[in-house]
Design a protein around this motif. Sequence first.
Motif, short mmCIF file in Angstrom:
data_model
loop_
_atom_site.label_atom_id
_atom_site.label_comp_id
_atom_site.label_asym_id
_atom_site.label_seq_id
_atom_site.Cartn_x
_atom_site.Cartn_y
_atom_site.Cartn_z
N LEU A 77 0.83 -1.09 -0.31
CA LEU A 77 -0.09 -0.26 -0.22
C LEU A 77 0.57 0.75 -0.12
N LEU A 78 1.82 1.14 0.64
CA LEU A 78 2.38 2.64 0.74
C LEU A 78 3.49 2.92 -0.36
N VAL A 79 3.27 1.60 -1.29
CA VAL A 79 4.35 1.39 -2.65
C VAL A 79 2.57 2.29 -4.10
N VAL A 80 1.70 1.58 -3.02
CA VAL A 80 0.87 2.46 -4.03
C VAL A 80 0.43 3.26 -4.08
N ILE A 81 0.92 4.13 -3.01
CA ILE A 81 -0.01 5.78 -2.48
C ILE A 81 1.28 6.50 -2.94
N TYR A 82 2.39 6.23 -2.67
CA TYR A 82 3.79 6.47 -3.61
C TYR A 82 3.59 6.75 -5.06
N HIS A 83 3.30 5.49 -5.63
CA HIS A 83 2.83 6.43 -7.16
C HIS A 83 1.78 6.91 -7.65
N ILE A 84 1.20 6.87 -7.03
CA ILE A 84 -0.17 7.72 -7.60
C ILE A 84 0.12 9.37 -7.18
N ALA A 85 0.65 9.45 -6.40
CA ALA A 85 1.10 10.96 -6.60
C ALA A 85 1.80 11.13 -7.45
N GLN A 86 2.90 10.63 -7.74
CA GLN A 86 3.97 10.76 -8.33
C GLN A 86 3.18 11.06 -10.28
N PHE A 87 1.95 9.96 -10.48
CA PHE A 87 1.70 9.36 -11.57
C PHE A 87 1.02 10.63 -11.69
N SER A 88 0.06 10.88 -10.65
CA SER A 88 -1.36 12.49 -11.33
C SER A 88 -0.42 13.31 -11.09
N GLU A 89 0.80 14.27 -10.45
CA GLU A 89 1.31 15.76 -10.00
C GLU A 89 2.60 15.12 -11.71
N ASN A 90 2.68 13.83 -12.68
CA ASN A 90 3.58 13.76 -13.54
C ASN A 90 2.29 14.66 -15.21
N ARG A 91 1.01 14.31 -14.79
CA ARG A 91 0.21 14.29 -15.63
C ARG A 91 -1.01 15.84 -15.36
N ASP A 92 -0.72 16.24 -14.26
CA ASP A 92 -1.25 17.23 -14.30
C ASP A 92 -2.07 17.54 -13.11
N PHE A 93 -2.88 16.39 -12.78
CA PHE A 93 -4.04 15.51 -12.04
C PHE A 93 -3.92 16.33 -10.99
N PRO A 94 -4.68 17.14 -9.55
CA PRO A 94 -4.24 17.26 -8.91
C PRO A 94 -3.56 16.11 -7.76
N PHE A 95 -2.87 16.36 -6.56
CA PHE A 95 -2.10 14.94 -6.05
C PHE A 95 -2.46 15.27 -4.41
N TYR A 96 -1.87 14.67 -3.34
CA TYR A 96 -0.99 14.86 -2.30
C TYR A 96 -0.24 13.82 -1.74
N ASN A 97 0.90 14.17 -1.25
CA ASN A 97 2.13 14.26 -0.96
C ASN A 97 2.84 14.71 0.27
N ASP A 98 2.23 15.52 0.78
CA ASP A 98 2.68 16.50 2.46
C ASP A 98 2.89 15.86 3.24
N LEU A 99 2.62 14.43 3.48
CA LEU A 99 2.93 13.75 4.54
C LEU A 99 4.45 12.84 3.61
N ALA A 100 5.64 12.80 5.11
CA ALA A 100 6.44 11.53 5.20
C ALA A 100 5.93 10.35 4.60
N ILE A 101 4.62 10.38 5.13
CA ILE A 101 4.39 8.38 4.85
C ILE A 101 4.22 8.29 2.57
N PHE A 102 3.53 9.69 2.72
CA PHE A 102 3.61 9.53 0.65
C PHE A 102 4.98 8.86 -0.05
N HIS A 103 6.27 9.02 0.84
CA HIS A 103 7.07 9.57 0.04
C HIS A 103 8.07 7.97 -0.07
N LYS A 104 7.82 6.97 0.93
CA LYS A 104 7.95 5.99 1.22
C LYS A 104 8.53 4.71 0.88
N GLY A 105 7.43 4.96 -0.88
CA GLY A 105 7.04 3.19 -1.54
C GLY A 105 8.89 2.86 -2.24
#
Length: 362
Positions: free
Chosen positions: A22-50
């Motif tokens: 799950l940590l890998v998934v939420i990490y990649h969702i934020a990356q995926f959204s950011e790369n496509r100019d979709f809204p994303f959230y990764n302000d918490l450290a846990i979103f960077h632990k993939g």
Amino acid sequence: MNNLTKSKRFPNLTPIRFILALLVVIYHIAQFSENRDFPFYNDLAIFHKGTEAVYMFFSLSGFLIIKQLYDEKNNTNSIHLKSFYLRRILRIFPLYYLVVIIGFLYYYLILPFFGFEFENNYDLLSGILLSITFFPNIFSTYSPGGILEILWSIGIEEQFYLFIAPLFLLLPLKRMVLFLGGFTAIYFIVYFSKYIDFLKTYNMLFFYFSFGGICSILLSQSIIKSFIKKFRYLFLLIFIIYFTTAIFSNNLNIIYYNLFSLILFGLTISALTIKPIKILQNKTMDYLGKISYGIYMYHAIAMQLVGFIYLKVISKFGFHNTFDVLILNFTIIILTILISHFSFKYYESYFLNIKRKASIKR
């Protein structure tokens, strides 16, 4: 005895697989959204632990596989290599090659069909050969697209399995801890030296596996088990802090951070095996842990599907960004779990049953 059976003997290890996936998934969702100019959230450290979650997967695999090999050598004074590799093939290959096929079809046929251009900066034949021969860690350096890039870690696991089982067959059991310790120390130093860059370039992080294996072997000694038991809650607390904050990553350079991670993962996995943790011991967490391989393998596909729907449908409604982020994360996670469930039940289980029958027959 296969990985799944071994993790059942050790409490908490199957559910922890789901948490790592799950940590890998939420990490990649934020990356995926950011790369496509979709809204994303990764302000918490846990979103960077993939990435760290993948490294802990390596430690966990080493812990289980090396324990399995150690027990077999201890009980039979040998290693049945054919049986070992057959179990690995039946567990890893069916889903791995399915995702490889889907990935190449998606980037070469499906995207162009829908009018989306994707730049493939590699030779197709070379990409296929690297993928089918379990060198996706080399292939991933060409940025072949998320569905194919995530396979790099599967390649690292298979490369480690290729040489660790024959070593257990050849080396005396009483020398195994010494060998693994020497290998871990020397390989770690060589990996971060400036002389052999390809190890870092291709993420050949074998020291996570070998140290995890050391921990699994030493855990059978009463003095080590008592030590782990005494400091169990401390290790688990540091583990939680590690994945929910950036304290360690911000204050340690890459070498010391990997060294700290290496030791922490081994100790945490050992601590998890001491006693069942109530919140992890339920049928739902256990099942999600069982399908965690599928969750890891399918989540990039689910992201592509949801991303396409978001782009063509959901974004047109003009929802607030916060709501869009929730929709993207929730939908991708649920879709990934559903795909993984049906894959496990109707596809992977066929090969797992063959694996199980082969183990029983032996």
